[in-house]
Scaffold this motif. Structure first.
Motif, PDB file in Angstrom:
ATOM      1  N   ALA A  29       6.379 -25.169  49.167  1.00 48.06           N
ATOM      2  CA  ALA A  29       5.129 -25.898  48.986  1.00 48.06           C
ATOM      3  C   ALA A  29       4.798 -26.618  50.287  1.00 48.06           C
ATOM      4  O   ALA A  29       5.597 -26.679  51.223  1.00 48.06           O
ATOM      5  N   ILE A  30       3.588 -27.179  50.342  1.00 46.33           N
ATOM      6  CA  ILE A  30       3.167 -27.886  51.546  1.00 46.33           C
ATOM      7  C   ILE A  30       4.004 -29.142  51.755  1.00 46.33           C
ATOM      8  O   ILE A  30       4.334 -29.507  52.877  1.00 46.33           O
ATOM      9  N   VAL A  31       4.353 -29.817  50.651  1.00 47.98           N
ATOM     10  CA  VAL A  31       5.199 -31.003  50.717  1.00 47.98           C
ATOM     11  C   VAL A  31       6.549 -30.668  50.099  1.00 47.98           C
ATOM     12  O   VAL A  31       6.655 -29.735  49.301  1.00 47.98           O
ATOM     13  N   PRO A  32       7.617 -31.409  50.455  1.00 47.26           N
ATOM     14  CA  PRO A  32       8.966 -31.057  49.996  1.00 47.26           C
ATOM     15  C   PRO A  32       9.244 -31.456  48.553  1.00 47.26           C
ATOM     16  O   PRO A  32      10.120 -32.261  48.253  1.00 47.26           O
ATOM     17  N   ARG A  33       8.443 -30.929  47.638  1.00 48.37           N
ATOM     18  CA  ARG A  33       8.673 -31.099  46.208  1.00 48.37           C
ATOM     19  C   ARG A  33       8.043 -29.908  45.512  1.00 48.37           C
ATOM     20  O   ARG A  33       7.337 -29.120  46.126  1.00 48.37           O
ATOM     21  N   LEU A  60      -5.612 -27.049  27.807  1.00 44.11           N
ATOM     22  CA  LEU A  60      -4.284 -27.611  28.057  1.00 44.11           C
ATOM     23  C   LEU A  60      -4.445 -29.040  28.570  1.00 44.11           C
ATOM     24  O   LEU A  60      -5.441 -29.378  29.204  1.00 44.11           O
ATOM     25  N   HIS A  61      -3.468 -29.850  28.248  1.00 47.64           N
ATOM     26  CA  HIS A  61      -3.433 -31.246  28.684  1.00 47.64           C
ATOM     27  C   HIS A  61      -2.007 -31.530  29.128  1.00 47.64           C
ATOM     28  O   HIS A  61      -1.056 -31.257  28.390  1.00 47.64           O
ATOM     29  N   ALA A  62      -1.858 -32.066  30.343  1.00 46.30           N
ATOM     30  CA  ALA A  62      -0.518 -32.181  30.913  1.00 46.30           C
ATOM     31  C   ALA A  62      -0.340 -33.483  31.674  1.00 46.30           C
ATOM     32  O   ALA A  62      -1.305 -34.053  32.205  1.00 46.30           O
ATOM     33  N   TYR A  63       0.916 -33.941  31.735  1.00 44.20           N
ATOM     34  CA  TYR A  63       1.301 -35.100  32.530  1.00 44.20           C
ATOM     35  C   TYR A  63       2.441 -34.715  33.463  1.00 44.20           C
ATOM     36  O   TYR A  63       3.406 -34.066  33.046  1.00 44.20           O
ATOM     37  N   PHE A  64       2.309 -35.109  34.725  1.00 45.26           N
ATOM     38  CA  PHE A  64       3.383 -34.964  35.696  1.00 45.26           C
ATOM     39  C   PHE A  64       4.210 -36.245  35.653  1.00 45.26           C
ATOM     40  O   PHE A  64       3.714 -37.328  35.975  1.00 45.26           O
ATOM     41  N   LEU A  65       5.461 -36.149  35.262  1.00 44.94           N
ATOM     42  CA  LEU A  65       6.287 -37.330  34.992  1.00 44.94           C
ATOM     43  C   LEU A  65       7.183 -37.726  36.161  1.00 44.94           C
ATOM     44  O   LEU A  65       7.375 -38.910  36.424  1.00 44.94           O
ATOM     45  N   ARG A  66       7.759 -36.744  36.829  1.00 52.11           N
ATOM     46  CA  ARG A  66       8.653 -36.996  37.965  1.00 52.11           C
ATOM     47  C   ARG A  66       8.439 -35.914  39.010  1.00 52.11           C
ATOM     48  O   ARG A  66       7.997 -34.809  38.685  1.00 52.11           O
ATOM     49  N   LEU A  67       8.783 -36.222  40.258  1.00 54.45           N
ATOM     50  CA  LEU A  67       8.727 -35.212  41.305  1.00 54.45           C
ATOM     51  C   LEU A  67       9.769 -34.135  41.029  1.00 54.45           C
ATOM     52  O   LEU A  67      10.916 -34.438  40.691  1.00 54.45           O
ATOM     53  N   GLY A  68       9.369 -32.873  41.182  1.00 55.31           N
ATOM     54  CA  GLY A  68      10.300 -31.780  40.943  1.00 55.31           C
ATOM     55  C   GLY A  68      11.137 -31.461  42.164  1.00 55.31           C
ATOM     56  O   GLY A  68      10.691 -31.590  43.304  1.00 55.31           O
ATOM     57  N   PHE A 102       7.790 -32.891  33.464  1.00 54.80           N
ATOM     58  CA  PHE A 102       6.424 -32.444  33.172  1.00 54.80           C
ATOM     59  C   PHE A 102       6.303 -32.206  31.677  1.00 54.80           C
ATOM     60  O   PHE A 102       7.247 -31.764  31.016  1.00 54.80           O
ATOM     61  N   HIS A 103       5.131 -32.513  31.145  1.00 51.43           N
ATOM     62  CA  HIS A 103       4.875 -32.333  29.722  1.00 51.43           C
ATOM     63  C   HIS A 103       3.515 -31.677  29.557  1.00 51.43           C
ATOM     64  O   HIS A 103       2.532 -32.097  30.178  1.00 51.43           O
ATOM     65  N   GLY A 231      -0.050 -38.870  48.107  1.00 51.50           N
ATOM     66  CA  GLY A 231      -0.635 -38.518  46.823  1.00 51.50           C
ATOM     67  C   GLY A 231       0.273 -37.665  45.972  1.00 51.50           C
ATOM     68  O   GLY A 231       1.211 -37.039  46.458  1.00 51.50           O
ATOM     69  N   ALA A 232      -0.029 -37.646  44.685  1.00 51.92           N
ATOM     70  CA  ALA A 232       0.674 -36.790  43.725  1.00 51.92           C
ATOM     71  C   ALA A 232      -0.173 -36.712  42.461  1.00 51.92           C
ATOM     72  O   ALA A 232      -0.868 -37.668  42.103  1.00 51.92           O
TER      73      ALA A 232
END
Length: 291
Positions: A29-33, A60-68, A102-103, A231-232
């Motif tokens: 990815a562009i950033v290290p995650r 769909l509805h989603a939440y990003f919870l932690r960096l992968g 992620f959820h 950003g995230a």
């Protein structure tokens, strides 16, 4: 089909390790995650594997919870929330190192006839007249060469063309918070892989690439490519209105109605080249200025 697109399709072809449990890997990815669009697309693949083939996602509805962690596999567990006569609902949790990152909740529907209307497609130039990423990026010679290489590698599977200058091409020049890009996969999908669900998952993957650009444009910030913003993605929602193909040109018309509290909101509509409204998208993300 180029090798990058083949690699992306392999990325979305999850391994089933138990009933309703799947495992995926990550790519650069562009950033290290882990790229958020990858997790969302893989989660939708996992949900779709548990749904009858005549039902496609309508939202769909989603939440990003932690960096992968890009170096660790991601396990997707699917809950079969409901199987109705017309609609099917699934919930997916993506897990790494024993914690949810992620959820996603997704709803699927059988095809139905119904009332029809849509917002008109805005004006946009022919995508074939616009520069590719490989043609556009070298002219921004202030970008770190490593960043450029990562951007080209991360987007090699998708032909993504900006109608106007991207955020890193408008640094210090606030603009109207609107952005348009055309996109399609770098190659045709045919044969056994040409399934409607795959086109939806590929559009989900791409939808996270540029949606917050309009937030940056409003403030003359270059964003993640220049490091003047951190950003995230926080949450992401999509509604799939009409059939489309991810290997044919799609116009991603994006705008930002608000930024506040260290967050920015992007909303968008995705149209087929012949003017049909295919998808609506809304996303909020962290947008912070480094101190």
């Amino acid at each position: 089909m180029n090798k990058a697109l083949e690699a992306l399709l392999d990325l979305l072809d999850l391994e089933q390790i138990e009933e309703d449990i799947f495992r995926g890997v990550s790519r650069s990815a562009i950033v290290p995650r882990v790229f958020g669009g990858q997790v969302a697309a893989q989660a939708l693949v996992a949900a779709g594997r548990t749904v009858p083939g005549d039902r496609l996602p309508h939202s769909l509805h989603a939440y990003f919870l932690r960096l992968g962690d890009p170096d660790a596999p991601i396990v997707y567990t699917v809950d079969r929330i409901r199987d109705g006569r017309s609609f099917t609902t699934r919930r997916v949790v993506a897990i790494q190192h024993g914690q949810p990152i992620f959820h996603l909740s997704a709803s699927f529907q059988t095809y139905e006839e119904g009332l029809e209307h849509q917002a008109p497609m805005p004006p946009a130039p022919d995508p074939e007249t616009l520069p590719t990423a490989a043609q556009m990026l070298p002219k921004y010679d202030f970008l770190d060469s490593g960043v450029v290489d990562r951007m080209l590698e991360a987007r090699a599977a998708v032909d993504l063309r900006y109608v106007d200058a991207p955020p890193y091409g408008s640094i210090g020049e606030p603009r109207e918070p609107r952005s348009q890009v055309w996109f399609r996969t770098n190659g045709k999908l045919d044969g056994a892989i040409d399934e409607p669900l795959l086109h939806v998952c590929l559009a989900t993957y791409v939808s996270d690439m540029t949606l917050l650009d309009s937030v940056l444009l409003a403030h003359g910030r270059g964003g993640w490519a220049t490091g003047d913003v951190v950003g995230a993605s926080l949450d992401h929602a999509m509604w799939f209105h009409r059939p489309f193909r991810a290997d044919e040109w799609l116009l991603y018309d994006q705008e930002s109605p608000s930024a506040s509290g260290g967050r920015g909101l992007g909303q968008a509509r995705i149209y087929t080249q012949d003017g049909r409204l295919a998808i609506s998208v809304i996303q909020e993300g962290v947008v912070r200025v480094p101190r």
